[in-house]
Design an enzyme around this catalytic site. Structure first.
Site, PDB file in Angstrom:
ATOM      1  N   HIS A  63     -11.907  -1.276   3.439  1.00  0.00           N
ATOM      2  CA  HIS A  63     -11.005  -0.626   4.143  1.00  0.00           C
ATOM      3  C   HIS A  63     -11.411  -0.419   5.703  1.00  0.00           C
ATOM      4  O   HIS A  63     -12.526  -0.039   5.925  1.00  0.00           O
ATOM      5  CB  HIS A  63     -10.877   0.893   3.649  1.00  0.00           C
ATOM      6  CG  HIS A  63      -9.645   1.519   4.596  1.00  0.00           C
ATOM      7  ND1 HIS A  63     -10.105   2.475   5.627  1.00  0.00           N
ATOM      8  CD2 HIS A  63      -8.217   1.724   4.507  1.00  0.00           C
ATOM      9  CE1 HIS A  63      -8.831   3.031   5.915  1.00  0.00           C
ATOM     10  NE2 HIS A  63      -7.815   2.576   5.436  1.00  0.00           N
ATOM     11  N   GLU A  93     -10.281   3.923  -0.541  1.00  0.00           N
ATOM     12  CA  GLU A  93     -10.602   4.149   0.859  1.00  0.00           C
ATOM     13  C   GLU A  93     -10.849   5.616   0.831  1.00  0.00           C
ATOM     14  O   GLU A  93     -11.110   6.088   1.927  1.00  0.00           O
ATOM     15  CB  GLU A  93      -9.326   3.689   1.656  1.00  0.00           C
ATOM     16  CG  GLU A  93      -8.037   4.233   1.367  1.00  0.00           C
ATOM     17  CD  GLU A  93      -6.980   3.867   2.348  1.00  0.00           C
ATOM     18  OE1 GLU A  93      -6.617   2.925   1.982  1.00  0.00           O
ATOM     19  OE2 GLU A  93      -6.657   4.564   3.253  1.00  0.00           O
ATOM     20  N   ASP A 151       0.820  -1.128  -0.106  1.00  0.00           N
ATOM     21  CA  ASP A 151      -0.032   0.122   0.012  1.00  0.00           C
ATOM     22  C   ASP A 151       0.866   1.243   0.013  1.00  0.00           C
ATOM     23  O   ASP A 151       1.784   1.537   1.033  1.00  0.00           O
ATOM     24  CB  ASP A 151      -0.903  -0.087   1.381  1.00  0.00           C
ATOM     25  CG  ASP A 151      -1.709   1.090   1.418  1.00  0.00           C
ATOM     26  OD1 ASP A 151      -1.758   2.067   0.352  1.00  0.00           O
ATOM     27  OD2 ASP A 151      -2.554   1.354   2.535  1.00  0.00           O
ATOM     28  N   GLU A 200      -2.046  -1.474  -3.367  1.00  0.00           N
ATOM     29  CA  GLU A 200      -3.052  -0.661  -2.878  1.00  0.00           C
ATOM     30  C   GLU A 200      -3.004   1.110  -2.896  1.00  0.00           C
ATOM     31  O   GLU A 200      -1.665   1.193  -2.837  1.00  0.00           O
ATOM     32  CB  GLU A 200      -3.353  -0.975  -1.498  1.00  0.00           C
ATOM     33  CG  GLU A 200      -4.405   0.237  -0.761  1.00  0.00           C
ATOM     34  CD  GLU A 200      -4.940  -0.661   0.456  1.00  0.00           C
ATOM     35  OE1 GLU A 200      -4.650  -1.679   0.718  1.00  0.00           O
ATOM     36  OE2 GLU A 200      -5.040   0.194   1.387  1.00  0.00           O
TER      37      GLU A 200
END
Ligand code: MG
Length: 377
Positions: free
Chosen positions: A296, A246, A194, A220
């Site tokens: 998320h 998210e 991420d 991500e």
């Protein structure tokens, strides 16, 4: 049944050890939760994701819409909150306020009807989920690589089947970290990365190609959430699945992600994107595009339980006799509020967490912890 009282709590916990990711450092966990009480004594808890003090003000703003109303009519109340904020808050933190209220209303509805929220959402497609450990953040430690390797090994020792690490420090550092962590955890544990939109498309592509050999389950937020087309371009050029969402709000925001073919996995933040009511709609929308949904989750047991119920209700995509397990994000960074605010304590057994079968969200608040972490005494 009528709503008679809405109470907000901003909770704070200074961290023993600060940590950072590609965008900023954390030295405190600060969270806004809400309790909604009815004239029949039934109450529900909700949580917003984002700047806690602003979410609290948002809930205060929305309170007049709810007082005296029937909490079981939660979808029409959602629409009233949406309509009253649309002109100045199409995609904003005010939706975290709406989300917190919406989650509390679902909790009330479940308790009032004596059903788990996932049953109210339409049913449980699964009875357990696989938590993945979210951690492996950055610190200024001179032994950062060794620290990350120890942390990753600890997750394996605890029984996790999957974990997510931060990237976005620099491409060179990221590659070194991925290489060392993959070597430490072996080939059987799933590993995700991420970057929290740290990179340009060119940088994200370079990183993706260089970490492809390490069997990465998803990349991500590789680029800015505004660049839907760059997400799509990256997807075409790497074998690593692309995840994001998210920072997205409402079904209208997610529609842009889907229409632009930006993601393989949509990460709905239930405590910000419109609550369970809107998450259900976003999930339906995702299914029409064949996009997977893995929420998320970054908060207390309230948000975690909202996600458990939501995930229980996600339709298998595609349906088959033995559908794969679905993941739930399980934040393992330091957060005493998350660890102590809600009861019962979340239990992971053999790499799984059970979907709660008790009414509502299936949690209550520990009054001692609420008092201890509250910013107002
Ligand atoms: Mg993320």
């Amino acid at each position: 049944m009528k709503v008679i009282k809405i109470e907000t709590h901003v909770l704070s916990n200074p961290l023993d050890q600060s940590f950072f990711f590609s965008q900023w450092a954390y030295d405190e966990r600060r969270i806004c939760i809400v309790k909604i009480t009815t004239d029949e004594g039934v109450y529900g808890w909700g949580e917003g994701y984002g700047p806690a003090d602003i979410i609290q003000q948002g809930i205060v703003l929305l309170e007049p819409i709810l007082i005296g109303k029937n909490p079981l009519e939660n979808e029409s109340l959602w629409f009233e909150m949406y309509r009253k904020t649309l002109d100045f808050a199409r995609r904003s933190v005010l939706f975290a306020a709406i989300s917190a209220i919406d989650i509390a209303l679902w909790d009330i509805k479940g308790k009032a009807l004596n059903l788990p929220v996932s049953t109210l959402l339409g049913g449980q497609h699964r009875k357990k989920v696989v938590p993945y450990a979210t951690g492996l953040y950055f610190s200024h430690s001179k032994t950062l690589v060794d620290d990350l390797v120890s942390e990753a090994k600890e997750y394996v020792a605890q029984g996790f089947k999957a974990m997510k690490m931060k990237v976005g420090l620099s491409i060179e550092d990221d590659i070194r970290h991925v290489k060392n962590i993959r070597a430490a955890i072996g080939p059987d544990i799933k590993l995700m990365v991420d970057s929290n939109h740290a990179y340009s498309l060119r940088e994200a592509l370079e990183l993706a190609r260089k970490i492809e050999p390490y069997d990465i389950s998803w990349f991500e937020e590789p680029v800015s959430p505004e660049f839907y087309d760059q997400y799509a371009q990256l997807r075409q050029k790497t074998s690593i699945p692309i995840a994001g969402g998210e920072c997205e709000y409402l079904r209208y925001g997610f529609l842009q992600l889907f229409q632009n073919k930006s993601v393989d996995i949509a990460q709905i933040e239930i405590c910000a994107s419109g609550g369970l009511t809107e998450a259900k709609r976003i999930g339906s929308l995702a299914s029409t595009f064949g996009v997977e949904v893995i929420p998320h989750v970054w908060g207390t047991g309230i948000g975690f339980h909202a996600a458990l119920h939501f995930i229980a209700n996600i339709e298998p995509l595609p349906g088959r006799l033995f559908p794969p397990d679905i993941y739930i994000e399980y934040d393992r960074t330091e957060n005493a509020i998350r660890d102590r605010l809600t009861l019962p304590v979340v239990q992971m057994e053999a790499g799984y967490i059970d979907i709660p079968q008790t009414p509502g969200l299936g949690i209550d608040i520990d009054p001692e912890a609420l008092k201890e972490f509250s910013t107002v005494s």
